[in-house]
Design a protein around this motif. Structure first.
Motif, mmCIF file in Angstrom:
data_model
loop_
_atom_site.group_PDB
_atom_site.id
_atom_site.type_symbol
_atom_site.label_atom_id
_atom_site.label_comp_id
_atom_site.label_asym_id
_atom_site.label_seq_id
_atom_site.Cartn_x
_atom_site.Cartn_y
_atom_site.Cartn_z
ATOM 1 N N SER C 293 -30.253 5.198 -24.666
ATOM 2 C CA SER C 293 -29.527 6.423 -24.989
ATOM 3 C C SER C 293 -28.399 6.675 -24.000
ATOM 4 O O SER C 293 -27.352 7.205 -24.359
ATOM 5 C CB SER C 293 -30.490 7.608 -24.996
ATOM 6 O OG SER C 293 -31.223 7.617 -23.787
ATOM 7 N N PHE C 324 -32.260 6.164 -34.078
ATOM 8 C CA PHE C 324 -32.632 6.649 -32.751
ATOM 9 C C PHE C 324 -34.148 6.671 -32.640
ATOM 10 O O PHE C 324 -34.825 7.221 -33.504
ATOM 11 C CB PHE C 324 -32.092 8.069 -32.528
ATOM 12 C CG PHE C 324 -30.585 8.130 -32.482
ATOM 13 C CD1 PHE C 324 -29.908 7.951 -31.285
ATOM 14 C CD2 PHE C 324 -29.837 8.343 -33.632
ATOM 15 C CE1 PHE C 324 -28.527 8.005 -31.240
ATOM 16 C CE2 PHE C 324 -28.458 8.391 -33.601
ATOM 17 C CZ PHE C 324 -27.787 8.224 -32.398
ATOM 18 N N GLN C 326 -37.209 7.974 -30.379
ATOM 19 C CA GLN C 326 -37.566 8.841 -29.256
ATOM 20 C C GLN C 326 -38.881 8.402 -28.623
ATOM 21 O O GLN C 326 -39.608 7.583 -29.169
ATOM 22 C CB GLN C 326 -37.668 10.289 -29.748
ATOM 23 C CG GLN C 326 -36.307 10.880 -30.062
ATOM 24 C CD GLN C 326 -36.371 12.361 -30.367
ATOM 25 O OE1 GLN C 326 -35.472 12.872 -30.968
ATOM 26 N NE2 GLN C 326 -37.419 13.033 -29.953
ATOM 27 N N THR C 348 -31.037 13.503 -28.198
ATOM 28 C CA THR C 348 -30.975 12.683 -29.402
ATOM 29 C C THR C 348 -30.340 13.490 -30.530
ATOM 30 O O THR C 348 -29.511 12.982 -31.294
ATOM 31 C CB THR C 348 -32.380 12.196 -29.789
ATOM 32 O OG1 THR C 348 -32.904 11.436 -28.714
ATOM 33 C CG2 THR C 348 -32.341 11.328 -31.029
ATOM 34 N N VAL C 366 -33.730 9.267 -37.110
ATOM 35 C CA VAL C 366 -34.403 9.539 -35.838
ATOM 36 C C VAL C 366 -35.902 9.421 -36.053
ATOM 37 O O VAL C 366 -36.462 10.068 -36.942
ATOM 38 C CB VAL C 366 -34.080 10.954 -35.314
ATOM 39 C CG1 VAL C 366 -34.824 11.200 -34.007
ATOM 40 C CG2 VAL C 366 -32.585 11.139 -35.132
ATOM 41 N N ALA C 431 -34.610 6.113 -26.575
ATOM 42 C CA ALA C 431 -34.609 7.222 -25.609
ATOM 43 C C ALA C 431 -35.741 6.988 -24.611
ATOM 44 O O ALA C 431 -36.887 7.369 -24.854
ATOM 45 C CB ALA C 431 -34.801 8.548 -26.335
#
Lengths: 287, 340, 596, 619, 154
Positions: C293, C324, C326, C348, C366, C431
């Motif tokens: 990230s 993305f 996380q 994010t 995400v 991330a």
């Protein structure tokens, strides 16, 4: 070894040199008058006096004890004759800032052992040849291997007894103590300006020579020498009551050796076991 | 002291003495072998425990009369705040010391002076009173001995109740000096017979005179300040061995040992060699160094004590030189003084 | 050469200068322009190209001399632009033009001097044999990778035997000084210098050894990276020093250990990112288009390495689909860290918006565990991302990222729909978890500050003393304490600062009375107490007699530092340390009391 | 040689000399075989060995055979001189040895056939100085060449060698030495002609303890071999000169920079070094004085430009032999940045004589500004090629005709090129020019290191210029633009002229370039490189014009501009040309005039050269 | 009552005296918590509060025995949790070594306890005290120490 051997000669020459060169104010060594059973410390201030110096296997004392004495320190830089075992005491003194390295001139002697028969400590001596001295006299002596299990035989012997017998044994031994404090006075590492025994507000240790006070005194002594005692055996040698004090010190040496891998006096740089710690230290026996 | 009577003792006198005394409930102290191989006085119940041949005992007689640690009194604070005092009761049992050397016995005379000077020390005197001293004349003094230099003799009878001259065949000649001595002889019964008239005492053993105490004192009188003190005390560690083993040294310290509500007052040996001996509460120390303390020791023995009591505080037993951790030699020091 | 002042005349201007300068130096000081080719201020002059010739009309053997290497001497009279000079320069340029018609600088100068074409033999060699490259390489860099080979017209710049050079370090100094651009070390260097990754940009681009660490650096000035600087590697170069007009480069300067007595310390050592390479399933480090990230942050930054252009590292194409992920390492007991890194949800969400700004037709996904948007306006922000369909949020974890047909397939679970999803993405952004900076534990040990099993420093009390530590005067701020976002950091830093100021602004320090005191009468000065003191409170106090002679060095306890733990008192053999409130007589009284 | 014992002082040297001379009393007869490179090439070393063998065979042990340095008259080698009568034999072959020993040595008979015959008077010359080649010479630098064995320091000492050094060290201060050299008017023989004494003085006055002297033995001019002969034939004179110079300057270390193409010079120098060191004539405390000095030989790789001082220094230092901008001059910052004095071989060799015989004696020779002698290597279209040493001021005519014996084949003299490749050509009109530094320069030539190339009428001056420029293009170091590019462009213009592609304006272009190169170059190599063009343009501009405008080469050299034809009237039909023609372009019957087929002719010029009747003409 | 009987009845009523040195930050707080949480524990324990277990000098332990303690407990923070960073590590070293010395001199190791009790471990404290009190009870009075004075030298 004979008193007029080559080591004695070399010692005299070395001492004469440093005295006449004014490198030192005093040389502490061993001397012995005729008929004396063992050596006595001599304090030489002039090169002419060096004939008083001897070295042989009757030089029992650990002269390092004098390094912290104010009367000696006043004389200026101190030349001192040290056997390998004595040097260990010097290392501890250095570590504890009692003396500065530049204030002493170490005259090491290669020592094959003392007494006839040899003292027990000499049989397991690991420092026949001193290292790190300013001058070393005599011929290097082959260092026999000393196994770990040989180091603490005296303590081992007592440890082997059941706990009740140990109690009895020590009660008997400690009851003999007359609190003359020769053990403390002869110890090169008992240099305190005020001994714990002399602190009486509060009275940490009872001064009366009864077994309770004696036990407390010898426990205090053992604790204070833990990780510091270099096993020179002087306390035991001078005890007029023949208490096996060395065994207690040996026990504590064994404890720090086994628990913390520490052996005292082999370097002036080591940390003492009780002034440091490891997070990995044993937790055994803690609730 | 009355006239001295001589007795002849048979070879089994010692056995008779021990047996008779024990049977009479008398406590008997005699030279025995200690665990560490030394010879010292200890309670015996059989003559076999007794060592006959020795130069001197490891310890002098001092501790029998002035113990290392002695409870003078006990106290307890009661619930109501009252204090209960309980003086320590002395043992009144009769005691016979069977075998000790004339020099050690002579020392008792000096202790007597101290403890019965302006005040009679009860604890001391009780012990003194209950004790009969049977001493043994020296035939082979050790190299450290120098009793003759301080006015003594290998067969000095001073303070002895009975002085025994041993023979090679275990028979003995006994010189009785006191009533206590007479009592002892009586207890021996058949083992002794009065010595024939004209029996002569054996010639005392030869002992070299090492110094002259008068000359020493002369020098001490003039040399309170001298390099000698510093020079000769450099090696001294300040341990108390010499004085603790000295038959005449008698310094003591009184301490109270107490817990929350009870305690005891004790008299313990002390020693002028200790740095704290003269330490004031202020922090000042009139004898600030070992030289001063060493001087005090010599001065006391050879100057102050004689001045006060007319006696040297030294009997020449040689324990101080024999036991010194650093081989310090009192005789040599005194000879040195004499030569000055 | 003796240091003395000399006088000379240049173009009828009398000038006074110090010996040791060249005519060119003096002319420069008079702002008289003399053309040069083989001259560079950082390189010793050679006088080879002869373009800088000037005419000496008096004061020495007359004639044309090169200004770049002719020493200024007393009494010289010099014309820098006489007809003779112009003719010579013109001819030089004509000759060089014949040799190197392609060299821009020659064409320009020839034009300036009005050179007509002469019937000369022509070559097509951009190298004008000025030798700057050779000199800079030998005398400045000290590597001597290139040298002249051959003589006369056959002279050329070459590596030995024209082989690839393993001596050349590829520093590029030759190319830097070359007036015509005729040399490129890449053509002969067998082991070119490694590119220096730009740390601030996560290594996405490169930097030079002299660089400004990052755009908002304070001070915003270049630093010299010793590890990579040619000067520190070879002892040569020094070009930056020579060329810096301010004379600001000083190679003698070294990192210094600066000792300061301070009243308070604020620890703000920040964080590092979790090494996501350990999760092989995400392919970070294996597939170039899987980025962290922070790397993504730099890529979309207008001041970043790509000037804000977003493209895939592998092929430079715009990523049309981006995923993305996380909680990479966070809230993961096995192999990761158990705690929540706290900031990832919010950044994010921000990234999805930034992505949409860059790639209007792009699609973002995400993967999340649950969204933690506690904070002022945070939830609203996330809401906006969701309602404006900046990204498709999928609740679940990703099991694998793998390449297929030039794309990255992200396979994961969508726990809300209960099915497995596969997204064919152009780029994947991870991330990572936040961790304390490396080395913070050593620092904590130095400062005697506690830390938890993750290495985050411990506050004195989580509620009552959140920015203080157990060691007085030491405060915490930011991510060294726990994962936190910028507002939290700023708040904590402000709090720490005010705590520190509160501490130092008073004339006297207020503290607990239970501290150690040394009895100087009995202290031996062995300093064993110093070894056990966790607070460095033991000081060395010098005792002196009235004459000022040092009599002893004893322990002294700094009242401000001592926390009263009593370790020193136990260690002290002569019992010379007492802890007030826990004095030995007090302790013994307590012990005695049990005997009732 | 005598067992080497260090000479503790000047007295020791004198007694050594006396001893050597005394020892040689007995060997009255000596055979001196020239072992210079020229004679070696003609087999003189075989000759030398044969003499030794023969003498041994005939049990003539008291006869000494010496391999000496170059005698100079290389044209007639191998040369042998029999002492003590100094009978001069030329062209001696191995087969002659037996005869020479038998007759001349044993019986003191002269072998007529081995004597030199003066081509002018047809008289046989018995002694060397009767030979016209030698008669007009004055041999100072070459004082020992041909007389001593260069590998025996005893020979040099016997010939008063090192007496000058002894004198300088014992009787003279450094200032006095410099004064003596200055008063003698000695000027640099390398070509620059800078007063040697002043040069030394400048170097001496520089601050610093560490100074160097260098002997420039990088003789680069094509056809010149004066320095080589000195180094080969009398190395000790160079070393002695350097030692004296070092003493005067205050240097403790010297270098002889000699090109590796001179292996014999290197060998002999090394031998001389070793011998003089072992005698204490080099090294610590020379001749017992405080002065210490040693010399090292540095071999150059044969670059013309390394004759230039700064390039030479760079070469000694191990750098590329490229010149540096001056100032600073070597005297200020030379070798390793220390004050350095460089003189050429001939200059150094002059020094001992000046110290020994005095400045007055030396200044007594030569012209107003050029004193002493100069060695020339006389080559080209001249009969007696070789090394000649003449006093300054001797005319070119004397050298070319009296010493050189004139032009072979009775061809016409056209020019003499002086001063090496960057020198200039001097036309016939200036033949009576007395040779010295200034006069030669005035005439567009230069002294240079002393090359003299004689050219006859069949020499094309444009071609000559092109030839020299080609050399200079090759030898330019390439550092500075004028020399590298300018000379190359001049050469290319000359090429197109000789190839018939010359155009209008080329002469002007050449002049323009020449002027530019001359004044803008970094070093003297560049600065003088236009000389061949400038001097030929000055004296033979018409030839250039002929080439460009008429597309003709008047000398018939430039093949593109020449047609070879046979003058039928002159042709005797001898067939020589026909036999040699590589392309069978010459046709014709014997005894009948031949013809040249211009189609086949490749203009190699062999026929032109061959024709004994000058019947082949170039048009 | 005969002496024997008296002893017996005394023993049954006999309560051991346990001296506990508790560090201020953990064990003392733990004991406090135990109290606050209404967790009972035997009153045989006599608590002496110290700032840190590292403040407990081994001589305190010996002194406690001299003064009639039947058991001594030193309790501090768990390793790593020391309020003073490292006090309990120092204590651990010193006290465990000291325990070995006691053992060597013939003193029953069971008479000397070391424990780590955190401020949160009220329950642990409570059960620990119960446990060691029971043990002390089983061991009986520390007579070896108590009778030492009677064997005074003559």
């Amino acid at each position: 070894m004979s008193a007029n051997g080559t080591i004695t000669q070399a010692l005299r020459e070395a001492a004469a040199q440093m005295l006449s060169d004014k490198k030192v104010g005093v040389v502490i060594g061993y001397g012995r008058d005729e008929g004396q059973e063992f050596s006595t410390p001599v304090f030489l201030r002039k090169a002419e006096e060096v004939e008083r110096l001897v070295f042989d296997d009757l030089c029992f004392g650990n002269l390092a004890v004098y390094l912290s004495r104010p009367a000696i320190r006043k004389m200026g830089k101190t030349g001192i004759v040290v056997k390998g075992c004595d040097l260990r005491a010097v290392n501890v003194l250095l570590r504890e800032n009692v003396i500065k390295r530049e204030d002493v001139l170490l005259i090491g002697v290669h020592c094959g052992g003392l007494g006839e028969p040899r003292l027990p400590k000499c049989l397991v001596c690991e420092v026949h040849s001193p290292t790190g001295c300013d001058v070393v006299v005599g011929e290097a002596i082959e260092q026999p291997e000393v196994k770990a299990e040989q180091r603490y035989t005296k303590a081992d012997e007592i440890e082997a007894k059941p706990v009740e017998q140990r109690w009895e044994f020590w009660q008997k031994q400690l009851s003999k103590c007359i609190r003359c404090y020769a053990c403390r006075q002869v110890c090169p590492l008992c240099y305190c300006k005020r001994c714990i025994i002399e602190k009486n507000t509060p009275q940490w240790v009872e001064t009366s020579p009864h077994v309770r006070g004696n036990l407390a005194w010898h426990v205090a002594r053992a604790l204070h020498l833990t990780g510091r005692c270099v096993g020179c055996g002087e306390c035991e040698r001078v005890c007029p009551m023949d208490i096996p004090l060395g065994a207690i010190n040996q026990k504590m040496a064994k404890v720090v050796d086994e628990r913390f891998g520490f052996r005292s006096g082999f370097s002036a740089e080591d940390e003492a076991p009780f002034t440091t710690f490891s997070t990995e230290d044993s937790e055994e026996g803690i609730l | 002291m009355g006239e001295q009577k001589l007795y002849q003792a048979s070879a089994n006198w010692l056995k008779s003495a021990v047996d008779a005394l024990c049977a009479a409930g008398v406590e008997v102290l005699a030279p025995t072998q200690t665990d560490s191989g030394k010879v010292d006085l200890a309670r015996v119940t059989s003559s076999e425990q007794v060592i006959g041949s020795y130069a001197n005992t490891a310890f002098p007689l001092k501790r029998l009369f002035l113990p290392m640690s002695e409870v003078l009194l006990k106290y307890e604070k009661g619930e109501n705040g009252d204090v209960d005092l309980e003086p320590e009761s002395a043992e009144a049992k009769e005691l016979v010391i069977l075998g000790c050397r004339p020099c050690d016995v002579a020392a008792l005379g000096m202790l007597d002076k101290v403890f019965q000077w302006d005040y009679s020390d009860v604890a001391y005197q009780q012990k003194r009173d209950r004790t009969t001293v049977v001493s043994l004349a020296c035939t082979e003094p050790s190299p450290e001995c120098f009793c003759t230099s301080v006015g003594g003799s290998p067969q000095g009878s001073e303070q002895s109740d009975v002085l025994v001259f041993g023979n090679a065949d275990n028979t003995a000649l006994m010189q009785v000096n006191t009533a206590k001595g007479e009592k002892f002889i009586e207890r021996l019964a058949d083992a002794v017979t009065p010595a024939p008239e004209g029996t002569k005492l054996p010639e005392p053993a030869e002992l070299e005179r090492k110094f002259n105490p008068q000359k020493v004192k002369g020098w001490l009188d003039d040399n309170f300040e001298s390099d000698f003190w510093v020079e000769n005390s450099l090696g001294c560690l300040g341990c108390g061995t010499c004085s603790y083993l000295c038959p005449t040294c008698h310094c003591f310290d009184i301490v109270d040992e107490a817990s929350w509500n009870r305690g005891q007052r004790r008299r313990n040996w002390d020693c002028c060699s200790f740095s704290q001996f003269t330490l004031h509460a202020s922090g000042h120390n009139p004898r600030p160094n070992q030289a001063a303390r060493y001087r005090q020791r010599l001065m006391h023995k050879f100057k102050y004590f004689p001045e006060r009591f007319g006696l040297l505080a030294c009997v020449g037993c040689g324990r101080c030189l024999k036991n010194c951790a650093v081989g310090q030699n009192l005789i040599a020091d005194l000879a040195d003084i004499e030569s000055r | 050469m003796t240091e003395k002042t000399i006088k000379l005349t240049i173009d009828n201007q009398e000038v006074q200068t110090e010996a040791g300068q060249t005519i060119l130096d003096v002319a420069k000081s008079l702002s008289i322009e003399i053309p040069t080719l083989c001259y560079h201020p950082a390189v010793p002059s050679a006088g080879a190209c002869r373009i800088c010739v000037v005419e000496i009309t008096a004061g020495a053997r007359g004639g044309l001399v090169p200004a770049c290497s002719y020493p200024a001497q007393d009494g010289l009279e010099i014309q820098t632009d006489s007809e003779r000079v112009r003719q010579s320069r013109k001819m030089t340029l004509q000759l060089l033009l014949a040799r190197s018609p392609g060299a821009k600088i020659i064409r320009e100068m020839a034009e300036q001097y009005g050179c007509e074409e002469l019937p000369l033999e022509r070559k097509d060699d951009d190298c004008i044999m000025c030798g700057l490259c050779v000199r800079v390489c030998q005398q400045i860099i000290g590597t001597a990778a290139v040298c002249f080979a051959g003589r006369g017209p056959d002279r050329e710049v070459s590596t030995p035997y024209k082989l690839l050079s393993d001596v050349c370090i590829g520093c590029g100094a030759c190319a830097f000084v070359c007036p015509t651009g005729a040399i490129d070390p890449a053509e002969f260097c067998s082991n070119p210098l490694e590119k220096i990754a730009n740390e601030f940009n996560c290594g996405i681009d490169n930097r030079t050894p002299v660089h400004i660490p990052f755009p908002q650096a304070v001070p915003n000035k270049p630093v010299l990276d010793r590890d990579n600087c040619i000067h520190f590697r070879t002892g040569g170069c020094g070009v930056c020093k020579e060329t810096c007009p301010a004379g600001a480069i000083d190679y003698e300067m070294e990192d210094q250990v600066v000792e300061e007595d301070v009243g308070a310390i604020i620890v703000a050592t920040g964080y590092k990112l979790f090494d996501t390479k350990v999760f092989e399933e995400y392919g970070y480090g294996k597939y170039p288009d899987v980025v962290s990230s922070l790397e993504f942050e730099r890529m979309v930054s207008a001041s970043g390495p790509t000037d804000g252009q977003l493209y895939r590292p592998s092929d430079g194409k715009e990523p049309k689909t981006i995923v993305f992920l996380q909680c990479i390492g966070s809230r993961r007991e096995k192999g990761g860290v158990p705690y929540c890194s706290k900031i990832c949800c919010m950044y994010t969400a921000k990234h999805t918006i930034l992505y949409k700004h860059k790639v209007h037709d792009g699609q973002a996904f995400v993967f999340y565990m649950d969204i933690r948007s506690a904070g002022k306006n945070y939830e609203e922000f996330v809401r906006r991302v969701l309602t404006e369909k900046m990204a498709t949020y999928l609740r679940g974890r990703v099991s694998k990222v793998f390449p297929r047909n030039g794309k990255l397939v992200v396979r994961g679970a969508d726990t809300l729909s209960g099915g497995q999803v596969e997204i064919s993405a152009d780029m994947v952004v991870l991330a990572p978890a936040m961790q304390p900076s490396p080395g913070v534990q050593e620092l904590a040990q130095k400062l005697r500050v506690g830390y938890d099993q993750h290495g985050f420093l411990l506050e004195a009390h989580p509620k009552l003393r959140p920015v203080e530590t157990n060691t007085a005067g030491i405060f915490l701020a930011g991510a060294c304490h726990s994962p936190q976002d910028i507002p939290d950091c700023v708040a904590q830093a402000s709090a720490a600062a005010s705590k520190a100021l509160g501490l130092v602004s008073h004339k006297q320090l207020t503290r607990e009375p239970t501290i150690g005191v040394v009895n100087e009468l009995s202290c031996n000065g062995c300093f064993e107490c110093e070894n056990v003191c966790a607070y460095k409170a033991i000081e060395h106090k010098e005792l002196r007699d009235r004459a000022g002679n040092l009599t002893a060095i004893l322990a002294h306890i700094n009242e401000g530092l001592c926390q009263g733990c009593g370790a020193c008192a136990v260690t002290c053999r002569s019992k010379s340390i007492e802890v007030q409130g826990y004095r030995d007589d007090q302790m013994f009284a307590e012990i005695n009391a049990i005997g009732r | 040689m005598t067992v080497a014992t260090r000479l503790a002082n000047a007295g020791d040297l004198a007694s050594l000399r006396r001893k050597i001379l005394a020892d040689r009393e007995s060997t009255k007869i000596a055979i001196s075989v020239c072992a210079g490179t020229g004679c070696r090439a003609q087999g003189s070393m075989e000759l030398f060995e044969e003499f030794q063998r023969e003498l041994q065979n005939q049990d003539l042990t008291d006869v000494e055979v010496r391999a000496t340095g170059c005698h100079g008259f290389c044209e007639q080698g191998p040369l042998v001189v029999i002492f003590p009568r100094k009978i001069f034999y030329r062209g001696v072959k191995v087969k002659d040895v037996c005869r020479v020993v038998e007759k001349t040595i044993r019986n003191d008979e002269v072998i007529d056939s081995l004597l030199f015959k003066d081509p002018a008077t047809k008289k046989k010359c018995l002694l060397e100085n009767e030979v016209p080649f030698y008669a007009k010479q004055q041999r100072i630098v070459f004082r020992n060449n041909g007389k001593i064995d260069p590998t025996e320091i005893d020979d040099y000492i016997a010939a008063d060698g090192y007496a000058a050094l002894a004198k300088a060290l014992t009787e003279m201060s450094a200032e006095q030495v410099i004064g003596e050299v200055s008063q003698a008017g000695l000027r640099g023989r390398g070509g620059g002609g800078f007063p040697t004494g002043r040069k030394w003085d400048i170097c001496r006055s520089q601050p610093g303890d560490e100074k160097y002297v260098i002997c420039n033995g990088d003789e680069g001019d094509p056809g010149a071999f004066m320095d080589r002969s000195i180094m080969e034939g009398d190395p000790n004179s160079v070393l002695e000169g350097m030692t004296i110079g070092a003493y005067a300057i205050g240097a403790s270390k010297g270098y002889v920079y000699v090109r590796a193409e001179y292996p014999l010079a290197v060998t002999n120098l090394l031998i001389a070094l070793e011998q003089s060191r072992s005698l204490g004539l080099l090294g610590e405390n020379i001749l017992g004085s405080d002065f210490s000095f040693d010399v090292e030989i540095v071999r150059g790789a044969g670059a013309f430009v390394c004759g230039e001082e700064t390039a030479l220094i760079a070469s000694v230092q191990g750098d590329i032999g490229s010149p540096q901008q001056r100032p600073p001059y070597p005297a200020q910052a030379g070798l390793w940045g220390k004050p350095t004095n460089i003189n050429n071989v001939e200059t150094w060799a002059n020094v001992p004589v000046i110290i020994d015989k005095g400045s007055k004696w030396f200044a007594g020779m030569g012209t107003e500004h050029s004193k002493g002698t100069k060695v020339f290597s006389l080559v080209g279209k001249v009969l007696n090629t070789g090394l000649v040493e003449v006093p300054m001021g001797t005319t070119l005519r004397e050298i070319v005709y009296d010493i050189g014996g004139g032009i072979p084949k009775k061809r016409k003299f056209k020019a003499v090129q002086t001063g090496g490749p960057s020198g200039g050509c001097i036309p016939e009109s200036l033949l009576d020019l007395p040779v010295d530094f200034e006069k030669l320069t005035e005439a567009g030539g230069m002294m240079g290191s002393g090359g003299l190339i004689v050219m006859d009428e069949r020499t094309c001056m444009v071609d000559v210029a092109k030839y020299f420029l080609a050399f200079l293009v090759d030898e330019s170091c390439g550092k500075c633009s004028p020399c590298r590019e300018g000379v190359m462009q001049m050469h290319s213009v000359l090429c197109r002229i000789v190839e018939g592609r010359g155009r209008e304006g080329d002469i002007e272009l050449l002049e323009q370039l020449a002027a530019y190169v001359k004044e803008s170059s970094l070093c003297q190599l560049g600065g003088t490189s236009p000389n061949p063009v400038l001097s030929t343009l000055r004296h033979f501009r018409n030839e250039y014009e002929a080439h460009i405008k008429d597309k003709k080469c008047p000398a018939g050299v430039c093949k593109a501009l020449v047609q070879f034809e046979v003058d039928a009237e002159l042709c005797k039909g001898c067939g020589l040309c026909l036999r040699d023609c590589p392309t069978e372009a010459v046709i014709g019957e014997k005894k009948q005039p031949h013809k040249i087929d211009s189609e086949l002719c490749i203009k190699c010029g062999l026929c032109y050269e061959d024709c004994p009747f000058d019947a082949v003409v170039a048009k | 009552m005969s002496k024997e009987q008296q002893n017996k009845s005394e023993k049954s009523q006999w309560q051991p005296r346990i001296v506990a040195f508790l560090c201020n930050w953990c064990s003392y707080a733990g004991a406090d918590l135990a109290g606050m949480s209404r967790r009972g524990y035997p009153a045989a324990i006599k608590v002496i509060r110290v700032p840190c277990s590292g403040k407990v000098d081994p001589m305190f332990v010996l002194k406690s025995f001299e003064r009639g303690a039947d058991m001594v407990l030193v309790s501090g923070c768990h390793p790593g949790d020391c309020h003073y960073a490292s006090g309990n590590y120092h204590a651990r070293r010193k006290l465990l070594a000291f325990r070995e010395l006691l053992d060597f001199l013939g003193i029953d190791q069971r008479r000397f306890k070391i424990s780590w009790v955190s401020a949160a471990e009220g329950a642990k404290w409570s059960s620990l005290v119960k446990e060691i009190t029971a043990e002390a009870q089983a061991l009986g009075p520390f007579e070896t120490f108590a009778t030492m004075l009677q064997g005074e030298p003559s």
